[in-house]
Enzyme design. Structure first.
Site, short mmCIF file in Angstrom:
data_model
loop_
_atom_site.label_atom_id
_atom_site.label_comp_id
_atom_site.label_asym_id
_atom_site.label_seq_id
_atom_site.Cartn_x
_atom_site.Cartn_y
_atom_site.Cartn_z
N ARG A 141 0.83 -1.21 0.00
CA ARG A 141 0.00 0.00 0.00
C ARG A 141 0.87 1.26 0.00
O ARG A 141 0.47 2.28 -0.55
CB ARG A 141 -0.93 0.00 1.20
CG ARG A 141 -2.07 -0.95 0.98
CD ARG A 141 -3.10 -0.82 2.06
NE ARG A 141 -4.29 -1.54 1.69
CZ ARG A 141 -5.15 -2.05 2.56
NH1 ARG A 141 -4.94 -1.91 3.84
NH2 ARG A 141 -6.22 -2.68 2.14
N GLY B 61 -10.89 -7.53 -2.18
CA GLY B 61 -11.28 -8.48 -1.14
C GLY B 61 -10.52 -9.79 -1.21
O GLY B 61 -9.31 -9.82 -1.45
#
Ligand code: AMP
Length: 376
Positions: A19, A332
């Site tokens: 991230r 997800g």
């Protein structure tokens, strides 16, 4: 606004810095253009309390290594000391603020908190796709006070997930997961454009049972048979084909150690339950996928956390990875499967946001996108 909600071990070491890495293009671009860059993020769920283990300080250190330049760190995201650090920041320098969620006002979208966040700033950038479905102060409130534009990561997410609907044909969606209620809107939205929708996971049991089969102890949503039938009917009217499993990998218990056997819908009896798609279904879905020019996938085909019931999910991931087509993974669990398999770079796009990508596949406009000055 970045999403540095990264996993850490007990000693506070970052175990996966993807991230952080994924925001480098935007940060580098801003620095090159002469900006002084103030970064804000949340980490975990401190619920308005200052929690040492949820500090973003390790992220500042990691970012500094990745950018190969110092990254300053402010112990609080607002307040006079932080304001002074922002004021002193020079073009080309980077300052990361402490966890936004140490203040409960962040999640309440408090206007005064947003005002304190933007103090000293002239423009805002949203590069945090994973939280863009949340109307929080740093995501939405800030955009009401300053011109806020999309960062490069956010733009990539939006382009792929929005563009999915306009992708080259034939276009297939493959949808799995546990509950039909969570994915009704996704299926309804995708059927407007998809030529084929393949259903897997626990959700498929509800569709199959709605056709009149007794799925025994398999997970199913008995109150939603009517809804499943309506979705099938609507899909047919719209020229979209919903394909259901023709066989299942069944277990005699919801357990890694369960006895297994392949069953068709007509063969279920106690104690057997459908926990994965079966080999014929895998072949059918893989064959169908081969004809496609674009594919979007969301949700596992079975209880992939248990080895005996992971085959369907892994086979579908592998098949999509090998297609010569535009392929999009809608965040997800599907994204983490692809990551586990180390085949992420074989897809056109793997979304970084679970909830946010699902809302986009449902056709919703995310609040954090609606507020942007450069939205189309
Ligand atoms: P979702 O959050 O709706 O995407 O559902 C993901 C979960 O669905 C995973 O944890 C899977 O273990 C579970 N799942 C998938 N297939 C089945 C199934 N046939 N029976 C029970 N749970 C399932």
């Amino acid at each position: 606004r970045v999403d540095y909600n990264v996993p850490c071990d007990k000693d506070g070491h970052i175990t996966d810095d993807r991230r952080i890495r994924s925001t480098l293009p935007t940060i580098r671009y801003l620095l090159k253009e002469g900006a002084a860059v103030v970064l804000a993020s949340h980490m975990g769920r401190p619920k308005g309390e200052r929690k040492l283990e949820l500090s973003l300080r390790p992220a500042a250190e990691r970012l500094s290594e990745l950018l190969n330049q110092p990254v300053q760190f402010a112990d609080d995201c607002i307040g006079s000391e932080t304001a002074a650090m922002k004021k002193a920041l020079q073009p080309g320098q980077v300052l990361l603020l402490e966890n936004l969620r140490f203040h409960k006002e962040e999640e309440k979208n408090d206007p005064d908190f947003a005002k304190a966040l933007v103090e000293g700033c002239t423009a805002a950038v949203n590069d945090a796709f994973g939280v863009s479905h949340r109307a929080h102060a740093s995501v939405v409130g800030v955009g009401k006070l300053l011109p806020m534009v999309s960062g490069l990561l956010l733009k990539k997410e939006i382009d792929f997930l929005d563009g999915v609907i306009e992708n080259p044909k034939p276009f297939a969606a493959i949808i799995g997961g546990a509950k039909i209620s969570d994915k009704i809107q996704v299926i309804a939205n995708l059927m407007e454009k998809a030529d084929v929708i393949m259903i897997g996971g626990g959700m498929a049991n509800t569709f199959v049972a709605a056709e009149g089969y007794d799925m025994g102890r398999s997970l199913q949503d008995k109150d939603r048979f009517e809804l499943a039938r309506n979705l099938m009917k609507k899909a047919k009217e719209m020229g979209s084909d919903i394909i259901l499993p023709v066989d299942f990998m069944a277990g005699d218990a919801f357990s890694e150690k369960a006895n297994t056997k392949v069953l068709e819908a007509k063969d279920f009896s106690d104690p057997w339950m459908a926990l994965d798609i079966g080999p014929k279904t895998i072949r059918l879905y893989v064959e169908t996928l081969r004809r496609m020019k674009s594919v979007v996938w969301n949700g596992p085909m079975g209880v992939f956390e248990m080895k005996p019931f992971a085959t369907g999910t892994f086979a579908i991931a592998e098949a999509i990875a090998n297609l010569d087509a535009t392929t999009v993974i809608g965040g997800g669990e599907s994204a983490s499967v692809v990551d586990q398999m180390g085949i992420e770079d074989k897809f056109s796009h793997v979304s970084t946001g679970g909830g946010a990508s699902l809302e986009m596949l449902e056709g919703m406009v995310l609040p954090g996108v609606a507020v942007l000055a450069d939205k189309e």
